[in-house]
Design a protein around this motif. Structure first.
Motif, PDB file in Angstrom:
ATOM      1  N   SER A 262      38.578  16.759  35.532  1.00 39.73           N
ATOM      2  CA  SER A 262      38.824  17.683  34.418  1.00 39.73           C
ATOM      3  C   SER A 262      37.832  17.539  33.271  1.00 39.73           C
ATOM      4  CB  SER A 262      40.259  17.519  33.901  1.00 39.73           C
ATOM      5  OG  SER A 262      41.182  18.025  34.838  1.00 39.73           O
ATOM      6  N   PRO A 263      37.470  16.307  32.840  1.00 37.89           N
ATOM      7  CA  PRO A 263      36.464  16.207  31.774  1.00 37.89           C
ATOM      8  C   PRO A 263      35.126  16.823  32.169  1.00 37.89           C
ATOM      9  CG  PRO A 263      37.657  14.146  31.983  1.00 37.89           C
ATOM     10  CD  PRO A 263      38.059  14.992  33.163  1.00 37.89           C
ATOM     11  N   LEU A 264      34.712  16.609  33.434  1.00 39.21           N
ATOM     12  CA  LEU A 264      33.459  17.216  33.898  1.00 39.21           C
ATOM     13  C   LEU A 264      33.545  18.735  33.861  1.00 39.21           C
ATOM     14  CD1 LEU A 264      32.572  15.047  37.040  1.00 39.21           C
ATOM     15  CD2 LEU A 264      31.375  15.075  34.849  1.00 39.21           C
ATOM     16  N   ALA A 265      34.665  19.260  34.334  1.00 35.23           N
ATOM     17  CA  ALA A 265      34.832  20.713  34.391  1.00 35.23           C
ATOM     18  C   ALA A 265      34.838  21.327  32.999  1.00 35.23           C
ATOM     19  CB  ALA A 265      36.128  21.049  35.131  1.00 35.23           C
ATOM     20  N   ARG A 266      35.556  20.713  32.064  1.00 37.26           N
ATOM     21  CA  ARG A 266      35.629  21.300  30.720  1.00 37.26           C
ATOM     22  C   ARG A 266      34.294  21.206  29.994  1.00 37.26           C
ATOM     23  NH1 ARG A 266      41.117  19.288  30.820  1.00 37.26           N
ATOM     24  NH2 ARG A 266      40.506  17.331  29.848  1.00 37.26           N
ATOM     25  N   GLN A 267      33.561  20.112  30.202  1.00 35.61           N
ATOM     26  CA  GLN A 267      32.228  20.006  29.595  1.00 35.61           C
ATOM     27  C   GLN A 267      31.295  21.074  30.159  1.00 35.61           C
ATOM     28  OE1 GLN A 267      30.859  15.974  30.051  1.00 35.61           O
ATOM     29  NE2 GLN A 267      32.541  15.122  28.838  1.00 35.61           N
TER      30      GLN A 267
ATOM     31  N   GLY B 169      44.870  19.462  34.684  1.00 33.77           N
ATOM     32  CA  GLY B 169      43.924  19.410  33.568  1.00 33.77           C
ATOM     33  C   GLY B 169      43.998  18.158  32.724  1.00 33.77           C
ATOM     34  N   VAL B 170      44.715  17.122  33.193  1.00 37.00           N
ATOM     35  CA  VAL B 170      44.840  15.906  32.383  1.00 37.00           C
ATOM     36  C   VAL B 170      44.279  14.676  33.084  1.00 37.00           C
ATOM     37  CG1 VAL B 170      46.825  16.765  31.100  1.00 37.00           C
ATOM     38  CG2 VAL B 170      47.204  15.488  33.213  1.00 37.00           C
ATOM     39  N   ASP B 171      43.714  14.848  34.281  1.00 38.48           N
ATOM     40  CA  ASP B 171      43.098  13.697  34.953  1.00 38.48           C
ATOM     41  C   ASP B 171      41.827  13.296  34.209  1.00 38.48           C
ATOM     42  OD1 ASP B 171      40.525  14.773  36.600  1.00 38.48           O
ATOM     43  OD2 ASP B 171      42.050  16.320  36.425  1.00 38.48           O
TER      44      ASP B 171
ATOM     45  N   CYS C 194      42.909  24.963  37.032  1.00 41.81           N
ATOM     46  CA  CYS C 194      43.122  23.546  37.354  1.00 41.81           C
ATOM     47  C   CYS C 194      42.631  22.618  36.253  1.00 41.81           C
ATOM     48  CB  CYS C 194      42.401  23.186  38.654  1.00 41.81           C
ATOM     49  SG  CYS C 194      43.158  23.887  40.130  1.00 41.81           S
ATOM     50  N   TRP C 195      41.813  23.109  35.350  1.00 36.86           N
ATOM     51  CA  TRP C 195      41.185  22.232  34.352  1.00 36.86           C
ATOM     52  C   TRP C 195      41.722  22.453  32.949  1.00 36.86           C
ATOM     53  CZ3 TRP C 195      39.802  19.587  38.094  1.00 36.86           C
ATOM     54  CH2 TRP C 195      39.201  20.141  39.219  1.00 36.86           C
ATOM     55  N   ALA C 196      42.664  23.353  32.783  1.00 42.67           N
ATOM     56  CA  ALA C 196      43.270  23.597  31.471  1.00 42.67           C
ATOM     57  C   ALA C 196      44.547  22.778  31.370  1.00 42.67           C
ATOM     58  CB  ALA C 196      43.582  25.078  31.290  1.00 42.67           C
ATOM     59  N   ALA C 197      44.628  21.936  30.357  1.00 40.65           N
ATOM     60  CA  ALA C 197      45.775  21.040  30.203  1.00 40.65           C
ATOM     61  C   ALA C 197      46.962  21.808  29.648  1.00 40.65           C
ATOM     62  CB  ALA C 197      45.431  19.874  29.298  1.00 40.65           C
ATOM     63  N   VAL C 198      47.653  22.525  30.538  1.00 40.47           N
ATOM     64  CA  VAL C 198      48.827  23.298  30.135  1.00 40.47           C
ATOM     65  C   VAL C 198      49.968  22.992  31.073  1.00 40.47           C
ATOM     66  CG1 VAL C 198      47.484  25.178  29.130  1.00 40.47           C
ATOM     67  CG2 VAL C 198      48.135  25.280  31.542  1.00 40.47           C
ATOM     68  N   SER C 199      51.170  23.300  30.636  1.00 40.78           N
ATOM     69  CA  SER C 199      52.353  23.123  31.470  1.00 40.78           C
ATOM     70  C   SER C 199      52.331  24.110  32.608  1.00 40.78           C
ATOM     71  CB  SER C 199      53.607  23.338  30.631  1.00 40.78           C
ATOM     72  OG  SER C 199      54.728  23.599  31.458  1.00 40.78           O
TER      73      SER C 199
ATOM     74  N   GLN D  20      39.353  12.939  49.218  1.00 33.72           N
ATOM     75  CA  GLN D  20      40.476  13.818  49.526  1.00 33.72           C
ATOM     76  C   GLN D  20      41.240  14.138  48.241  1.00 33.72           C
ATOM     77  OE1 GLN D  20      42.059  11.299  52.932  1.00 33.72           O
ATOM     78  NE2 GLN D  20      43.036  13.249  53.367  1.00 33.72           N
ATOM     79  N   PRO D  21      40.656  14.907  47.328  1.00 29.73           N
ATOM     80  CA  PRO D  21      41.392  15.226  46.092  1.00 29.73           C
ATOM     81  C   PRO D  21      42.702  15.936  46.404  1.00 29.73           C
ATOM     82  CG  PRO D  21      39.461  16.651  46.368  1.00 29.73           C
ATOM     83  CD  PRO D  21      39.351  15.590  47.403  1.00 29.73           C
ATOM     84  N   VAL D  22      43.763  15.532  45.710  1.00 32.49           N
ATOM     85  CA  VAL D  22      45.095  16.062  46.000  1.00 32.49           C
ATOM     86  C   VAL D  22      45.649  16.769  44.772  1.00 32.49           C
ATOM     87  CG1 VAL D  22      46.176  13.824  45.434  1.00 32.49           C
ATOM     88  CG2 VAL D  22      47.412  15.476  46.833  1.00 32.49           C
ATOM     89  N   HIS D  23      46.204  17.955  44.979  1.00 32.94           N
ATOM     90  CA  HIS D  23      46.766  18.726  43.873  1.00 32.94           C
ATOM     91  C   HIS D  23      48.054  18.065  43.388  1.00 32.94           C
ATOM     92  CE1 HIS D  23      48.289  22.074  41.507  1.00 32.94           C
ATOM     93  NE2 HIS D  23      47.105  22.663  41.619  1.00 32.94           N
ATOM     94  N   ALA D  24      48.244  18.049  42.067  1.00 31.31           N
ATOM     95  CA  ALA D  24      49.423  17.413  41.484  1.00 31.31           C
ATOM     96  C   ALA D  24      50.717  18.014  42.013  1.00 31.31           C
ATOM     97  CB  ALA D  24      49.367  17.533  39.959  1.00 31.31           C
ATOM     98  N   ASP D  25      50.722  19.298  42.300  1.00 28.98           N
ATOM     99  CA  ASP D  25      51.932  19.940  42.798  1.00 28.98           C
ATOM    100  C   ASP D  25      52.273  19.477  44.206  1.00 28.98           C
ATOM    101  OD1 ASP D  25      54.140  21.705  42.613  1.00 28.98           O
ATOM    102  OD2 ASP D  25      53.034  23.218  43.735  1.00 28.98           O
ATOM    103  N   ASP D  26      51.265  19.136  45.008  1.00 27.54           N
ATOM    104  CA  ASP D  26      51.525  18.610  46.348  1.00 27.54           C
ATOM    105  C   ASP D  26      52.136  17.210  46.265  1.00 27.54           C
ATOM    106  OD1 ASP D  26      50.573  20.906  47.587  1.00 27.54           O
ATOM    107  OD2 ASP D  26      48.515  20.157  47.652  1.00 27.54           O
ATOM    108  N   VAL D  27      51.705  16.430  45.286  1.00 26.83           N
ATOM    109  CA  VAL D  27      52.316  15.114  45.067  1.00 26.83           C
ATOM    110  C   VAL D  27      53.764  15.288  44.627  1.00 26.83           C
ATOM    111  CG1 VAL D  27      52.187  12.956  43.751  1.00 26.83           C
ATOM    112  CG2 VAL D  27      50.082  14.103  44.469  1.00 26.83           C
TER     113      VAL D  27
END
Length: 286
Positions: free
Chosen positions: A147-152, A141-143, A274-279, A170-177
Motif C-alpha cells: 500500500s505505501p508503494l501504491a499510494r506513493q 490499504g493499511v498494510d 485495494c490501496w485506499a485505507a477505508v472500511s 502469494q499475496p492474499v486479499h484480506a477478505d479471503d483471510v
C-alpha cells in the motif's frame, strides 16, 4: 447463533471479518481503543487488551490483531463459557527464521512461541483453537508493504521496477483471510495451524507490475537493480532481510486449508480500491 468477540476489528482483516460475521447473523462484539463508525450487527467495546478488561459472556474469540499481545491477555483473562479461539499469526514465523536481520529472526521466534502458548493454553482449558498464517496481506490499504508503494506511485507517478526480484510470492486479499476465519468459526480445523496464501504464485517483480497496472493512473517505471538495494542496505544497516528475500520463494501450502476450510483465495488482480485505507463496509466491498 454464537456471540463472538473480535480483537483487531478495525485492522486490515478486521473490517472484512466484521462484515462477514454480520452477514452470517452472528452476534458480534468488537474491541477498539479508538471510536469507530457504527456497523450493523456490531457492538463496539472501546478498550484495549488490559488485564482488567471486562468482557461479556462470549462463545468464540477471533484475533485479527497482534498475536503476542493477544496471547498475553488470553492467558491472564477469565473467560468462562469460551469454546472457540481463532487467531491470525503470519508466515513470517517461517520465512524470517533465517533472516540476516536479528530483529526479523526474533520476530519469527516470537510468533512461533506465541502460537505454541496459544495452543497449550486452549488445550488446558478445553477450548478449541485454530491458528492461521497468512502471507502478504493486501486489500484494505493499511498494510506496510504494497500500500505505501501504491499510494506513493499514485501521488508522484513513479513506480519501482526490480527486474532481478525473482522470489515467488502469494499475496492474499484480506477478505479471503476473513473468509477463512469464518469457516474456522463454524467448527472446522480445530487444533490445527493453516497456511493461507493467495490464489496465484508470481515473482516479486511480477507482483509489483500487477500493482502498477492496477493503480488507475499512468506511472513511469523506476529501475532499481538488486545490487544497488543491497549496497544501500549495507550502508544504512537496515533492510538487509527484505533485500535478501527478493530472490527467495515465500510460499504457503494452501492444500490443507482448501480441504478443511473450503479456502478458495482469489488471484492477484488488485485495483485502485485495494490501496485506499477505508472500511470495506463504507466502500461497498462485498
Amino acid at each position: 447463533m454464537q456471540r463472538v468477540l473480535v480483537i483487531g476489528g478495525s485492522g486490515a482483516v478486521g473490517g472484512f471479518l466484521l462484515q462477514r460475521l454480520g452477514a452470517a447473523g452472528q452476534s458480534v462484539l468488537a474491541l477498539s481503543r479508538q471510536p469507530q463508525l457504527p456497523r450493523t450487527g456490531v457492538q463496539w467495546l472501546r478498550a484495549g487488551l488490559a488485564p482488567d478488561l471486562a468482557v461479556p459472556a462470549i462463545d468464540a474469540l477471533i484475533c485479527a490483531g497482534p498475536l503476542d499481545a493477544f496471547v498475553d491477555w488470553l492467558c491472564a483473562a477469565a473467560l468462562p463459557g469460551l469454546q472457540r479461539v481463532i487467531a491470525l499469526s503470519s508466515m513470517s514465523a517461517a520465512s524470517k527464521q533465517t533472516s540476516v536481520d536479528a530483529a526479523e529472526r526474533e520476530l519469527a521466534a516470537r510468533l512461533a512461541a506465541c502460537e505454541q502458548r496459544l495452543a497449550q493454553h486452549c488445550q488446558v482449558h478445553d477450548v478449541a483453537w485454530t491458528v492461521l498464517r497468512p502471507t502478504l496481506i493486501y486489500g484494505a490499504g493499511v498494510d506496510r508493504s504494497l500500500s505505501p508503494l501504491a499510494r506513493q506511485a499514485q501521488r508522484y507517478g513513479v513506480f519501482p521496477r526490480i527486474a532481478g526480484a525473482r522470489g515467488l510470492r502469494q499475496p492474499v486479499h484480506a477478505d479471503d483471510v476473513a473468509a477463512a476465519c469464518v469457516a474456522a468459526l463454524a467448527g472446522a480445523g480445530a487444533g490445527q495451524l493453516f497456511e493461507l496464501g493467495g490464489g496465484e504464485r508470481l515473482s516479486y517483480a511480477q507482483m509489483l507490475e500487477r500493482v502498477r497496472a492496477g493503480l488507475g493512473r499512468r506511472t513511469l517505471p523506476l529501475p532499481l537493480p538488486i545490487y544497488l538495494l543491497r549496497r544501500i542496505a549495507r550502508l544504512s544497516g537496515r533492510g538487509g532481510g527484505m533485500v535478501q528475500r527478493l530472490t527467495q520463494d515465500l510460499l504457503a501450502d494452501n492444500a490443507p486449508a482448501e480441504a478443511v476450510l473450503g479456502y478458495r483465495p482469489r488471484p492477484f488482480q488488485p485495483g485502485p480500491e485495494c490501496w485506499a485505507a477505508v472500511s470495506p463496509e463504507r466502500d461497498g466491498v462485498q
